[in-house]
Motif scaffolding. Structure first.
Motif, PDB file in Angstrom:
ATOM      1  N   VAL A 349       0.833  -1.201   0.000  1.00  0.00           N
ATOM      2  CA  VAL A 349       0.000   0.000   0.000  1.00  0.00           C
ATOM      3  C   VAL A 349       0.869   1.252   0.000  1.00  0.00           C
ATOM      4  N   GLU A 350       1.938   1.219   0.783  1.00  0.00           N
ATOM      5  CA  GLU A 350       2.801   2.389   0.901  1.00  0.00           C
ATOM      6  C   GLU A 350       3.319   2.845  -0.458  1.00  0.00           C
ATOM      7  N   GLN A 351       3.826   1.898  -1.236  1.00  0.00           N
ATOM      8  CA  GLN A 351       4.399   2.282  -2.516  1.00  0.00           C
ATOM      9  C   GLN A 351       3.328   2.706  -3.511  1.00  0.00           C
ATOM     10  N   TRP A 358       6.597  10.825  -4.119  1.00  0.00           N
ATOM     11  CA  TRP A 358       8.012  10.565  -3.859  1.00  0.00           C
ATOM     12  C   TRP A 358       8.854  11.794  -4.171  1.00  0.00           C
ATOM     13  N   ASN A 359       8.571  12.365  -5.328  1.00  0.00           N
ATOM     14  CA  ASN A 359       9.421  13.426  -5.840  1.00  0.00           C
ATOM     15  C   ASN A 359       9.435  14.654  -4.934  1.00  0.00           C
ATOM     16  N   GLU A 360       8.290  14.913  -4.293  1.00  0.00           N
ATOM     17  CA  GLU A 360       8.230  16.107  -3.443  1.00  0.00           C
ATOM     18  C   GLU A 360       8.908  15.880  -2.104  1.00  0.00           C
ATOM     19  N   ASP A 371      10.946   8.606   4.155  1.00  0.00           N
ATOM     20  CA  ASP A 371       9.944   7.569   4.426  1.00  0.00           C
ATOM     21  C   ASP A 371       8.991   7.963   5.545  1.00  0.00           C
ATOM     22  N   VAL A 372       9.522   8.625   6.546  1.00  0.00           N
ATOM     23  CA  VAL A 372       8.688   8.982   7.701  1.00  0.00           C
ATOM     24  C   VAL A 372       7.587   9.946   7.265  1.00  0.00           C
TER      25      VAL A 372
ATOM     26  N   MET B   1      12.689   0.829   4.185  1.00  0.00           N
ATOM     27  CA  MET B   1      11.391   0.892   3.524  1.00  0.00           C
ATOM     28  C   MET B   1      10.308   0.613   4.557  1.00  0.00           C
ATOM     29  N   ASN B   2      10.040  -0.638   4.811  1.00  0.00           N
ATOM     30  CA  ASN B   2       9.079  -0.941   5.863  1.00  0.00           C
ATOM     31  C   ASN B   2       9.225  -2.389   6.283  1.00  0.00           C
TER      32      ASN B   2
END
Lengths: 504, 327
Positions: A349-351, A358-360, A371-372, B1-2
């Protein structure tokens, strides 16, 4: 007659069906309803031989069935018309119809007897009132036509029990009408029909009996005349549903955020012009392949128009790529095809949600994605959309259809686009999630003042949400309905009739 | 990543690592000459080459493509180095830069043909592999360039902390690759392109650019491997790269790189290389008939691909179970 006695089916860790007793009689159209995951598909797979192992037993005309495969089911006169249309696109219509009995059409020399095949197929095409040459390749035909060909194929197997599993999910109401008249004809011929659909209005239109299952158990069976929409939904989701009527959108000003003039691309869309106002929900209604999605893909830079201009916020722009559409013009596109075009099923789900941001959220020098920050932003949308997941690390392919669709939408909420094109947002989504998604789209326009283009062939959905409706036919915009904002007085049949007039 | 992806990768990677260790123990026990300093030094050097070769394949597998021309690119870089050092007499650094440039250009050509014409990666790289190999033999006329300065062999032959320098170089490269795919936007976008090209495209990723970039990266790694071979051999041989294709697929696949794209793991690639080199080295030590080597390699690849399918099968079973749980 198909009779189920104490049918149950377990998968490791779950009881998918439990103690189902049902009768399906000849000359009867019997609706089978339930939310995604209620056990409808499992039940269909049991009676069509795809799951040869199950508890309980079932009978056809009093004979106990022990089916080993789908072919076995076909031989016993049971056939299934699926939501996913199983065809070989390169082959002709006739070949697709006789595919499983090709060996019956052999000349003495061993060569295929095409004349006989075409004559045979033609007979069944007539039955489903399809006026096409059996020799034409099946690929380019419309979804509705393919569905009818599948039914013709079932008839050619001399099926006495026909299971229609969401046959109307990708066809419009007007096409579905043809299907219904054929279903009635078959009913008169004494065929047993089982009909699965998420579109409740279809149930009232064509079915005699309704059976609802929930969590693998039988909830109730009744004559359709004894039920209404609210009652059925309550049986399906186990609670009362909220009101259909959503209120009025904000007063739409003169503020035009997106304007298209004379967009033309050969064999996709011809001379399409429209304006989209801020805070508006604009509907694109028409058949699949009528040019709605094709126009959307031009607007987001995924394909290029031969001619015509696009203006965003009053400025004429050229959109060369999807990334330009998102990051420079704030236009996002939620695909109709969440499995093929909307999501990366093998990723978590995260990806899937993070892909647009991602880019921002990357470090300027190390290029490392934060990631946080991403997870925090994503969790916000997951909570807001009430996506049921075990965590952001869950694989998208393991989610139910409704939750997958919510992930697909969350990705675009995260991207924070001002203009959202939402293509068939509730195909294959159950009633509960469907209502939620409707409310969400409504709030996007009403609360956040986003501008939305809604592409749908689900007329009630269109009427519920859209402020104006553009009607597409054969790659052109053939009409516009702009007076459906007096929602209290809206009458579905009336609107349907007016759209019908455009489509003639 | 996770945590869960990490868990998943770990499960995959630990399987590969355990297999590698088991094979290592097996050969240590059944032969006397395996566990010697000399043999281990050799093994770690060959391992490094295998990992470099596999990297040049894995970076295109990631975006759902393939590169059959890595051997040709490697050979072209090899003889470019040899030609410049022997016939032109340029400094080593210039030769290396030119050879890497050639590799990048070859990768760019592949990527251009795949994305802009567009053509199938299989057809493109099959054709260009013949073109590159043809150029190699045309320019070298089949002879090796042997007049290579001694200093050029430093990297390929000398050791640092008891292990070959190229081994350390390989570890650094793996770390860089790990960082790119795990943490950077470009890396994630390449993974997404391999995961589902249409969805990536509609999410604003320029998938053509990702595929082009991956092919350039592939050309770069192939050329780098070719240059390292020159350093290792002390000569530039036109036959360099003839067996790379099979090695690259074997190591990448054993190492858990998905053939469908979207998955790459640096640790997996490392242990994939270990398994490969152990089997090759072990076959020699147990005095198996080396003429059968190709048959062994082919079988190993088939086995690895089957394992990939078996994993796929089990993940489907898991999915089914999860699905029904969700119901």
């Amino acid at each position: 007659m198909l009779e189920l006695q104490q049918i149950g089916k377990s998968f490791p860790g779950v009881r998918a069906l439990d103690g189902i007793n049902l009768q399906f009689r000849p000359g009867e159209i019997h609706a089978l309803l339930g939310e995604n995951g209620a056990g409808k598909s499992t039940m269909i797979k049991v009676v069509s031989g795809i799951y040869p192992e199950y508890d309980g037993e079932f009978f056809v005309n009093g004979d106990k069935m022990t089916l080993k495969s789908y072919q076995d089911a076909l031989d016993h006169g049971i056939s299934v018309v699926n939501q996913e249309i199983q065809i070989i696109p390169e082959s002709s219509v006739a070949e697709n119809i006789v595919m499983d009995k090709l060996s019956n059409f052999k000349k003495k020399s061993g060569r295929v007897d095409w004349k006989a095949i075409n004559a045979f197929a033609g007979k069944y095409l007539d039955m489903v009132e399809l006026d096409i040459d059996p020799n034409t390749p099946i690929g380019p035909l419309s979804a509705a036509q393919k569905q009818l060909i599948q039914i013709a194929k079932s008839l050619s197997c001399d099926s006495k029990i026909l299971i229609l599993d969401e046959p109307t999910s990708s066809v419009t109401r007007h096409e579905a009408a043809t299907l219904f008249s054929i279903m009635r004809k078959l009913k008169d011929q004494g065929v047993t029909l089982i009909f699965v659909s998420h579109k409740l209005e279809e149930i009232f239109e064509v079915c005699d009996l309704v059976t609802v299952i929930r969590d693998g158990r039988w909830v109730g069976t009744d004559l359709v005349g004894n039920l209404d929409r609210e009652k059925i939904i309550e049986m399906m989701i186990g609670r009362k549903c909220s009101n259909e009527y959503l209120g009025n959108l904000n007063k739409i000003g003169e503020d035009i955020v997106l304007e298209a003039k004379g967009i033309t691309k050969e064999s996709e869309i011809h001379d399409a012009s429209f304006e989209l106002h801020r805070g508006e929900i604009l509907g694109f209604y028409g058949l699949v392949g009528a040019g709605r999605t094709e126009l959307a893909k031009i607007l987001i830079g995924n394909s290029r128009a031969d001619s015509g201009t696009i203006s965003v916020e009053g400025k004429e722009v050229e959109i060369h790529s999807v990334s330009e559409a998102i990051y420079e013009h704030g236009i996002g596109y939620v695909s109709e095809n969440r499995k093929e075009e909307g999501l990366i099923l093998d990723f978590d789900v995260e990806q899937n949600i993070g892909i647009t941001i991602w880019n921002e959220l990357k470090h300027r020098f190390s290029r490392k994605i934060d990631d946080v920050a991403i997870r925090k932003e994503e969790q916000r949308h997951v909570d807001k959309l009430q996506i049921k997941i075990t965590g952001l690390d869950q694989m998208v392919k393991n989610l139910s259809g409704g939750n997958q669709q919510k992930v697909s939408i969350a990705k675009w909420l995260a991207a924070d686009c001002d203009i959202l094109i939402i293509d068939e947002p509730t195909v294959g989504v159950d009633v509960g999630a469907k209502e939620y998604i409707h409310q969400l789209i409504w709030d996007l326009a009403k609360v956040q003042n986003k501008s939305i283009i809604l592409i749908s062939s689900d007329l009630p959905e269109m009427i519920k949400l859209a402020r104006r409706i553009l009607v597409f036919k054969e790659h052109e915009i053939v009409g516009e309905l702009d007076d459906i904002h007096t929602r209290e007085s809206l009458c579905e049949d009336q609107i349907s009739r007016r759209i019908g007039e455009f489509l003639v | 990543m996770n945590s869960m992806v990490k868990k998943y990768i770990k499960r995959r990677e630990s399987g590969i690592a355990i297999a590698a260790i088991l094979i290592f123990i097996l050969f240590s026990v059944i032969t006397d000459s395996f566990l010697t300093a000399y043999n281990l030094f050799n093994i770690s050097r060959t391992l490094s080459f295998y990992v470099f070769i596999a990297l040049s394949q894995a970076v295109v597998l990631v975006v759902g493509g393939m590169n059959l021309s890595i051997g040709g690119i490697g050979a072209l870089a090899t003889i470019t180095t040899g030609y410049l050092l022997q016939n032109v007499g340029v400094p080593s650094s210039v030769a290396v830069i030119c050879a890497l440039g050639i590799g990048i250009a070859c990768g760019a050509l592949n990527g251009f043909l795949i994305t802009k014409v567009p053509l199938n990666a299989f057809i493109v790289t099959l054709s260009t592999s013949f073109i590159f190999t043809g150029l190699v033999y045309g320019i070298s006329k089949g002879f090796s360039y042997t007049d290579i300065p001694k200093s050029f062999s430093l990297v390929g032959r000398k050791a640092f902390l008891g292990l070959p320098i190229i081994f350390w170089l390989m570890l650094v490269m793996l770390a860089v690759v790990f960082y790119i795919y795990q943490y950077t936007v470009t890396g994630r976008r390449m993974l997404a392109t391999g995961g589902n090209k249409e969805a990536a495209e509609l999410s604003g990723i320029n998938t053509d650019r990702m595929i082009l970039f991956s092919n350039i990266l592939s050309g770069f790694f192939a050329a780098l491997t070719g240059i390292l071979y020159v350093s290792r051999m002390g000569s530039a041989q036109p036959a360099t790269g003839t067996n790379w294709m099979i090695i690259s697929f074997a190591v990448a696949i054993i190492g858990g790189t998905s053939l469908d794209g979207g998955v790459i793991t640096a640790i997996g690639l490392f242990f994939g290389g270990v398994i490969m080199v152990l089997i090759k080295n072990g076959l020699i030590l147990v005095e198996a008939n080396v003429y059968f080597e190709q048959a062994f390699l082919g079988s190993i690849i088939l086995l690895a691909v089957s394992l990939d399918r078996i994993q796929y099968f089990f993940s489907h079973v898991r999915k089914k179970m999860n699905d029904s749980k969700n119901k």
